[in-house]
Design a protein around this motif. Structure first.
Motif, PDB file in Angstrom:
ATOM      1  N   ALA A  37       0.777  -1.262   0.027  1.00  0.00           N
ATOM      2  CA  ALA A  37       0.069   0.200   0.205  1.00  0.00           C
ATOM      3  C   ALA A  37       0.910   1.361  -0.009  1.00  0.00           C
ATOM      4  CB  ALA A  37      -0.994  -0.091   1.268  1.00  0.00           C
ATOM      5  N   LYS A  38       1.801   1.161   0.850  1.00  0.00           N
ATOM      6  CA  LYS A  38       2.693   2.304   0.875  1.00  0.00           C
ATOM      7  C   LYS A  38       3.492   2.618  -0.522  1.00  0.00           C
ATOM      8  CE  LYS A  38       3.729   1.897   6.043  1.00  0.00           C
ATOM      9  NZ  LYS A  38       4.867   1.697   6.741  1.00  0.00           N
ATOM     10  N   ALA A  39       4.034   1.586  -1.133  1.00  0.00           N
ATOM     11  CA  ALA A  39       4.536   1.648  -2.170  1.00  0.00           C
ATOM     12  C   ALA A  39       3.922   2.257  -3.241  1.00  0.00           C
ATOM     13  CB  ALA A  39       5.194   0.275  -2.666  1.00  0.00           C
ATOM     14  N   TYR A  40       2.547   1.969  -3.369  1.00  0.00           N
ATOM     15  CA  TYR A  40       1.649   2.510  -4.414  1.00  0.00           C
ATOM     16  C   TYR A  40       1.281   3.654  -4.011  1.00  0.00           C
ATOM     17  CZ  TYR A  40       2.069  -1.897  -7.124  1.00  0.00           C
ATOM     18  OH  TYR A  40       2.558  -3.211  -7.729  1.00  0.00           O
ATOM     19  N   TRP A  41       0.944   4.032  -2.769  1.00  0.00           N
ATOM     20  CA  TRP A  41       0.528   5.410  -2.469  1.00  0.00           C
ATOM     21  C   TRP A  41       1.651   6.340  -2.822  1.00  0.00           C
ATOM     22  CZ3 TRP A  41       2.368   8.812   1.391  1.00  0.00           C
ATOM     23  CH2 TRP A  41       1.525   9.666   1.967  1.00  0.00           C
ATOM     24  N   ALA A  42       2.835   6.101  -2.637  1.00  0.00           N
ATOM     25  CA  ALA A  42       3.877   7.081  -2.868  1.00  0.00           C
ATOM     26  C   ALA A  42       3.986   7.311  -4.386  1.00  0.00           C
ATOM     27  CB  ALA A  42       5.308   6.336  -2.387  1.00  0.00           C
ATOM     28  N   ARG A  43       3.639   6.713  -5.119  1.00  0.00           N
ATOM     29  CA  ARG A  43       3.397   7.078  -6.312  1.00  0.00           C
ATOM     30  C   ARG A  43       2.197   7.874  -6.859  1.00  0.00           C
ATOM     31  NH1 ARG A  43       4.289   1.394  -9.789  1.00  0.00           N
ATOM     32  NH2 ARG A  43       3.951   2.582 -11.535  1.00  0.00           N
ATOM     33  N   LEU A  44       1.295   7.929  -6.186  1.00  0.00           N
ATOM     34  CA  LEU A  44       0.165   8.948  -6.527  1.00  0.00           C
ATOM     35  C   LEU A  44       0.709  10.395  -6.387  1.00  0.00           C
ATOM     36  CD1 LEU A  44      -2.662   7.413  -4.136  1.00  0.00           C
ATOM     37  CD2 LEU A  44      -2.559   7.566  -6.676  1.00  0.00           C
ATOM     38  N   THR A  45       0.459  11.206  -7.643  1.00  0.00           N
ATOM     39  CA  THR A  45       0.989  12.432  -7.468  1.00  0.00           C
ATOM     40  C   THR A  45       0.138  13.527  -7.033  1.00  0.00           C
ATOM     41  OG1 THR A  45       0.304  12.834  -9.877  1.00  0.00           O
ATOM     42  CG2 THR A  45       2.327  12.012  -9.507  1.00  0.00           C
ATOM     43  N   ALA A  46      -1.361  13.227  -7.050  1.00  0.00           N
ATOM     44  CA  ALA A  46      -2.218  14.287  -6.434  1.00  0.00           C
ATOM     45  C   ALA A  46      -2.431  14.193  -5.151  1.00  0.00           C
ATOM     46  CB  ALA A  46      -3.720  14.118  -7.259  1.00  0.00           C
ATOM     47  N   ALA A  47      -2.292  15.414  -4.617  1.00  0.00           N
ATOM     48  CA  ALA A  47      -2.469  15.504  -2.986  1.00  0.00           C
ATOM     49  C   ALA A  47      -3.714  14.825  -2.619  1.00  0.00           C
ATOM     50  CB  ALA A  47      -2.289  16.821  -2.436  1.00  0.00           C
ATOM     51  N   SER A  48      -4.927  15.392  -3.506  1.00  0.00           N
ATOM     52  CA  SER A  48      -6.265  14.766  -2.950  1.00  0.00           C
ATOM     53  C   SER A  48      -6.365  13.194  -2.936  1.00  0.00           C
ATOM     54  CB  SER A  48      -7.390  15.285  -3.965  1.00  0.00           C
ATOM     55  OG  SER A  48      -6.885  14.827  -5.372  1.00  0.00           O
ATOM     56  N   ASP A  49      -5.552  12.624  -4.087  1.00  0.00           N
ATOM     57  CA  ASP A  49      -5.695  11.104  -4.164  1.00  0.00           C
ATOM     58  C   ASP A  49      -5.022  10.419  -2.927  1.00  0.00           C
ATOM     59  OD1 ASP A  49      -7.281  10.967  -6.362  1.00  0.00           O
ATOM     60  OD2 ASP A  49      -5.388  10.968  -7.609  1.00  0.00           O
ATOM     61  N   ARG A  50      -3.705  11.241  -2.619  1.00  0.00           N
ATOM     62  CA  ARG A  50      -3.026  10.660  -1.595  1.00  0.00           C
ATOM     63  C   ARG A  50      -3.754  10.887  -0.124  1.00  0.00           C
ATOM     64  NH1 ARG A  50       2.887  10.297  -2.556  1.00  0.00           N
ATOM     65  NH2 ARG A  50       3.258  10.839  -0.304  1.00  0.00           N
ATOM     66  N   GLU A  51      -4.589  11.862   0.122  1.00  0.00           N
ATOM     67  CA  GLU A  51      -5.306  12.058   1.161  1.00  0.00           C
ATOM     68  C   GLU A  51      -6.391  11.336   1.446  1.00  0.00           C
ATOM     69  OE1 GLU A  51      -6.177  13.349   4.935  1.00  0.00           O
ATOM     70  OE2 GLU A  51      -4.364  13.859   3.881  1.00  0.00           O
ATOM     71  N   GLN A  52      -7.117  11.108   0.127  1.00  0.00           N
ATOM     72  CA  GLN A  52      -8.282  10.099   0.085  1.00  0.00           C
ATOM     73  C   GLN A  52      -7.797   8.703   0.419  1.00  0.00           C
ATOM     74  OE1 GLN A  52     -10.326  10.623  -3.615  1.00  0.00           O
ATOM     75  NE2 GLN A  52     -11.122  12.615  -3.125  1.00  0.00           N
ATOM     76  N   MET A  53      -6.594   8.320  -0.063  1.00  0.00           N
ATOM     77  CA  MET A  53      -6.362   7.170   0.014  1.00  0.00           C
ATOM     78  C   MET A  53      -5.767   6.776   1.390  1.00  0.00           C
ATOM     79  SD  MET A  53      -6.937   4.782  -2.541  1.00  0.00           S
ATOM     80  CE  MET A  53      -8.326   5.598  -2.393  1.00  0.00           C
ATOM     81  N   ALA A  54      -5.067   7.759   2.173  1.00  0.00           N
ATOM     82  CA  ALA A  54      -4.398   7.768   3.669  1.00  0.00           C
ATOM     83  C   ALA A  54      -5.617   7.562   4.499  1.00  0.00           C
ATOM     84  CB  ALA A  54      -3.830   8.956   3.797  1.00  0.00           C
ATOM     85  N   ARG A  55      -6.941   8.044   4.230  1.00  0.00           N
ATOM     86  CA  ARG A  55      -8.034   8.117   4.987  1.00  0.00           C
ATOM     87  C   ARG A  55      -8.526   6.633   4.964  1.00  0.00           C
ATOM     88  NH1 ARG A  55      -9.581  13.246   3.170  1.00  0.00           N
ATOM     89  NH2 ARG A  55     -11.118  12.357   1.885  1.00  0.00           N
ATOM     90  N   ARG A  56      -8.959   6.274   3.574  1.00  0.00           N
ATOM     91  CA  ARG A  56      -9.403   4.737   3.542  1.00  0.00           C
ATOM     92  C   ARG A  56      -8.302   3.680   4.181  1.00  0.00           C
ATOM     93  NH1 ARG A  56     -11.045   3.799  -2.319  1.00  0.00           N
ATOM     94  NH2 ARG A  56     -12.549   5.311  -1.526  1.00  0.00           N
ATOM     95  N   CYS A  57      -7.229   3.945   3.915  1.00  0.00           N
ATOM     96  CA  CYS A  57      -6.191   2.852   4.339  1.00  0.00           C
ATOM     97  C   CYS A  57      -6.403   2.908   6.082  1.00  0.00           C
ATOM     98  CB  CYS A  57      -4.935   3.119   3.989  1.00  0.00           C
ATOM     99  SG  CYS A  57      -4.639   2.672   2.252  1.00  0.00           S
TER     100      CYS A  57
END
Length: 154
Positions: free
Chosen positions: A124-144
């Motif tokens: 999860a961390k490896a693919y999360w780090a590849r997300l470039t949009a801050a909104s995608d990273r934030e949403q995925m962090a909340r979901r995880c």
């Protein structure tokens, strides 16, 4: 004579989705229709493209070969498999799409979300780090975080 069939999906968490009655000649609701009353309000259908969380029954058919479908169809198939709860199938096809388009945010979101649901924090961390949009990273962090995975942790 009218015969009804009732389908019930059970989640790994032990929750059960609301029964969906299907009468002969009446099409069953699609996963896209679930928000309109096909699923219990406390068991929304999971989708990496929206804010819904949850799990669905497994047993989806195998994904088609990567070369057999255009990119948009392959991405839609990934989402369909994910929505059906076939996380392994969605993951496999998402990886094939990423081989052709390494920065595809939709496929990265599927991979992050699937890894979090399965409890695989490192993936999860490896693919999360590849997300470039801050909104995608934030949403995925909340979901995880809902699945006990902190993708921000070092």
């Amino acid at each position: 004579m009218l015969v009804s069939v009732v389908l019930v999906a059970s989640c790994a968490s032990g929750r059960t989705a609301a029964p969906v009655a299907v009468a002969p000649g009446v099409p069953a609701p699609s996963p896209a229709d679930e928000g309109a009353g096909g699923a219990a309000p406390d068991v929304p259908a999971p989708s990496p493209e929206d804010h819904d969380e949850g799990e669905a029954a497994t047993g989806a058919p195998e994904a088609p070969p990567a070369a057999a479908a255009p990119m948009a169809e392959r991405m839609n198939e990934v989402t369909r498999l994910y929505d059906l709860g076939d996380l392994a199938g969605a993951r496999a096809l998402a990886l094939q799409v990423l081989a052709d388009d390494p920065d595809n945010f939709r496929m990265l979101r599927v991979l992050v979300s699937s890894a979090c649901i399965l409890g695989d924090a490192e993936e999860a961390k490896a693919y999360w780090a590849r997300l470039t949009a801050a909104s995608d990273r934030e949403q995925m962090a909340r979901r995880c975080a809902r699945f006990g995975v902190d993708v921000r942790a070092e």
